[in-house]
Motif scaffolding. Structure first.
Motif, PDB file in Angstrom:
ATOM      1  N   LEU A 173      -1.128   4.025   5.070  1.00 33.73           N
ATOM      2  CA  LEU A 173      -0.688   3.595   3.742  1.00 33.73           C
ATOM      3  C   LEU A 173      -1.109   2.155   3.495  1.00 33.73           C
ATOM      4  O   LEU A 173      -0.840   1.268   4.310  1.00 33.73           O
ATOM      5  CB  LEU A 173       0.835   3.715   3.614  1.00 33.73           C
ATOM      6  N   SER A 174      -1.760   1.928   2.369  1.00 25.77           N
ATOM      7  CA  SER A 174      -2.095   0.578   1.953  1.00 25.77           C
ATOM      8  C   SER A 174      -0.858  -0.099   1.375  1.00 25.77           C
ATOM      9  O   SER A 174       0.181   0.532   1.138  1.00 25.77           O
ATOM     10  CB  SER A 174      -3.213   0.617   0.912  1.00 25.77           C
ATOM     11  N   THR A 175      -0.974  -1.399   1.121  1.00 23.03           N
ATOM     12  CA  THR A 175       0.153  -2.135   0.541  1.00 23.03           C
ATOM     13  C   THR A 175       0.489  -1.589  -0.838  1.00 23.03           C
ATOM     14  O   THR A 175       1.673  -1.501  -1.202  1.00 23.03           O
ATOM     15  CB  THR A 175      -0.191  -3.632   0.450  1.00 23.03           C
ATOM     16  N   GLU A 183       0.239   1.485  -1.836  1.00 19.62           N
ATOM     17  CA  GLU A 183       0.986   2.737  -1.669  1.00 19.62           C
ATOM     18  C   GLU A 183       2.429   2.447  -1.275  1.00 19.62           C
ATOM     19  O   GLU A 183       3.354   3.135  -1.733  1.00 19.62           O
ATOM     20  CB  GLU A 183       0.314   3.614  -0.615  1.00 19.62           C
ATOM     21  N   HIS A 212       5.484  -1.259   5.790  1.00 15.34           N
ATOM     22  CA  HIS A 212       4.213  -1.981   5.754  1.00 15.34           C
ATOM     23  C   HIS A 212       3.399  -1.650   7.008  1.00 15.34           C
ATOM     24  O   HIS A 212       3.915  -1.609   8.120  1.00 15.34           O
ATOM     25  CB  HIS A 212       4.475  -3.485   5.682  1.00 15.34           C
ATOM     26  N   GLY A 213       2.108  -1.416   6.820  1.00 14.80           N
ATOM     27  CA  GLY A 213       1.260  -1.069   7.953  1.00 14.80           C
ATOM     28  C   GLY A 213       1.510   0.323   8.495  1.00 14.80           C
ATOM     29  O   GLY A 213       1.206   0.596   9.669  1.00 14.80           O
ATOM     30  N   ARG A 246       1.119   3.881   9.750  1.00 14.61           N
ATOM     31  CA  ARG A 246      -0.026   4.658  10.242  1.00 14.61           C
ATOM     32  C   ARG A 246       0.479   5.846  11.039  1.00 14.61           C
ATOM     33  O   ARG A 246       1.261   5.686  11.984  1.00 14.61           O
ATOM     34  CB  ARG A 246      -0.933   3.797  11.120  1.00 14.61           C
TER      35      ARG A 246
END
Length: 505
Positions: free
Chosen positions: A176-178, A180, A264-265, A267
């Motif tokens: 997920l990007s920031t 998202e 955040h971050g 994965r």
């Protein structure tokens, strides 16, 4: 070596030398309110003299001694097939934890953990109300090594060799990007949950008169300020709407901040037949679970999800949880937010036998809408009749409420459906907030066929399907409003399948 038999040749290990500090911090969190209350209100009582003033210091000193004793009395040994944990001073315990029984591995790093380069490790199994082992704390290299050992342990109880471990490269399934994560905060209600919890804690901790006085003074100040502005009816209503809108924006901004802190971050990766998630901004969390431990799946799509073109994918695992602590550290979110295509691809990759997305949906009778409306009608109609004697024509708003509920019930009935084959059972429901819930037949633990008085009148039945690890937040896995013959046929079919298959959990 057989499971559960310790390896006497393996050396015993201690926790990190700073572990007593983290145990102390955890204990202070539990006793902070009594200690603060004793420090503030204890000094007002002259009966105890200096002992009352020293009571908080003595309490903290006792907690320090307990923390240090736990460091010196906690030992663990890593064998070929399991982990041996020994702890206690007066009351000593020893636990043998086979690697094959560990369902979930969690490595947690708070901001303080990251400063000291340490981590907390939790090893959980499908049973009991607490982790099999909770190590506060290990050095980060030792924590990651233990996590890797459990992750790469095979189903047959033999640990993976170093060459095999190096050959297995992590396969990222979702990141997920920031942007998202910000979308996740916009569609979630985490801010409202925090606000409600804060109000509840304030009512419990602070004196009741103080809280009542705060709200009374605030209401009077706002009313006085409105009188000074001499606002008309329309302007006053617009001001109230604007204030409510501002409050909702602030709560939504809080939800975005909490989502950034927690996800955040993010994965999701797959390695050695296990799924692993890494997430967190200040506090980092790594948790993993074997794919075979997944008991049920839930796809969810709310109104805001649809506006942003997103869905979420959650799982139930066979790890028992404390009912009062929730599942903040358990691996539940495979896709906190993702596009429908990404969620479908995850399900197709991890559960190919589900043949997702499904095409063979079977609906429920169209007349089921009035049964969905019945709980609301049984409440709204008496309320409207009682309101008529007090507010007159304004009670007609209850009819509008009933009409909206009738429309929603009709749309919900049209969307309800199910699909059953030799591999999985799938249920879909909801119109305003939609969900799809499914489970492998091999993971079903019990079947329950129920018929209420209304069911007997309408010739229908409800089939309940139970799996291990279902949380209270997940919608129930049930087939509602089925014609009695269809419900009994599915019940017999699944009963026969369960009788001839081994439960996999």
């Amino acid at each position: 070596m057989d499971d559960g038999i310790p390896d006497p040749s393996a050396p015993e290990r201690r926790l990190h030398p700073w572990s007593w500090l983290f145990v102390l911090v955890q204990q202070l969190k539990q006793f902070i309110f009594p200690l603060v209350a004793l420090a503030i209100f204890g000094g007002r009582n002259d009966r105890g003299g200096h002992w009352v003033e020293l009571a908080p210091v003595i309490g903290i000193g006792v907690l320090v001694v307990i923390s240090v004793l736990q460091y010196f009395t906690y030992r663990y040994r890593i064998g070929r097939d399991g982990l041996t944990v020994r702890e206690g001073w007066l009351h000593r315990t020893q636990r043998e934890i086979p690697f094959s029984r560990i369902h979930n591995v969690g490595v947690h790093q708070s901001l303080l953990h990251r400063v000291f380069n340490v981590a907390e490790v939790r090893l959980e199994s499908a049973g009991g109300q607490k982790p099999e082992a909770q190590m506060r704390v290990l050095g980060l290299p030792d924590a990651l090594a233990l996590e890797s050992l459990v992750r790469h342990h095979g189903h047959d109880g033999a640990a993976a060799g170093p060459a095999a471990a190096e050959a297995r490269a992590d396969d990222t399934l979702l990141a997920l990007s920031t942007a998202e994560v910000i979308r996740l905060g916009l569609v979630s209600n985490r801010g409202m949950i925090v606000v409600a919890a804060a109000f509840g804690a304030a009512w419990q901790i602070l004196p009741e008169r103080m809280m009542e006085g705060f709200f009374t003074r605030t209401a009077r100040q706002m009313a006085g300020y409105a009188d000074q502005l001499h606002l008309g009816w329309v302007a006053g209503a617009a001001t109230v709407v604007a204030l409510v809108g501002l409050a909702l924006l602030l709560v939504r901004a809080l939800s975005v901040a909490l989502a950034l802190l927690q996800f955040h971050g993010f994965r999701l990766s797959e390695d050695a037949r296990r799924l692993m998630v890494e997430r967190g901004l200040l506090a980092r969390l790594r948790t993993s679970v074997a794919r075979r431990r997944i008991q049920a799946w839930t796809l969810h799509e709310g109104v805001l999800h649809r506006l942003l073109g997103r869905r979420s994918l959650r799982i139930d695992t066979a790890v028992a949880e404390k009912p009062d602590q929730g599942d903040q550290r358990a691996l539940k979110d495979l896709a906190p937010i993702a596009t429908p295509d990404a969620c479908d691809a995850l399900v197709h990759h991890l559960l190919p036998q589900a043949r997702w997305p499904r095409e063979d949906w079977r609906g429920v009778p169209a007349s089921s809408g009035w049964r969905l409306l019945l709980p609301t009608a049984s409440f709204v109609v008496p309320l409207g009749i009682a309101a008529y004697w007090h507010v007159g024509a304004w009670s007609a708003l209850a009819l509008a409420w009933l009409g909206a509920a009738a429309y929603a019930a009709r749309r919900n009935a049209r969307r309800m459906g199910y699909s059953v084959d030799d591999q999985v059972v799938v249920v879909r429901s909801g119109w305003w907030s939609r969900y799809w819930r499914f489970a492998e037949i091999d993971k079903l633990q019990a079947l329950r066929l129920t018929r209420s008085p209304i069911d007997r009148r309408c010739g229908t039945a409800t089939l309940w399907l139970d799996t291990a690890g279902a949380s209270g937040m997940a919608p129930p896995l049930r087939l509602r409003f089925l014609p009695e013959q269809d419900a009994e046929a599915i019940y017999r079919r699944l009963s026969t399948a369960l009788a001839h298959r081994r439960l996999r959990w």
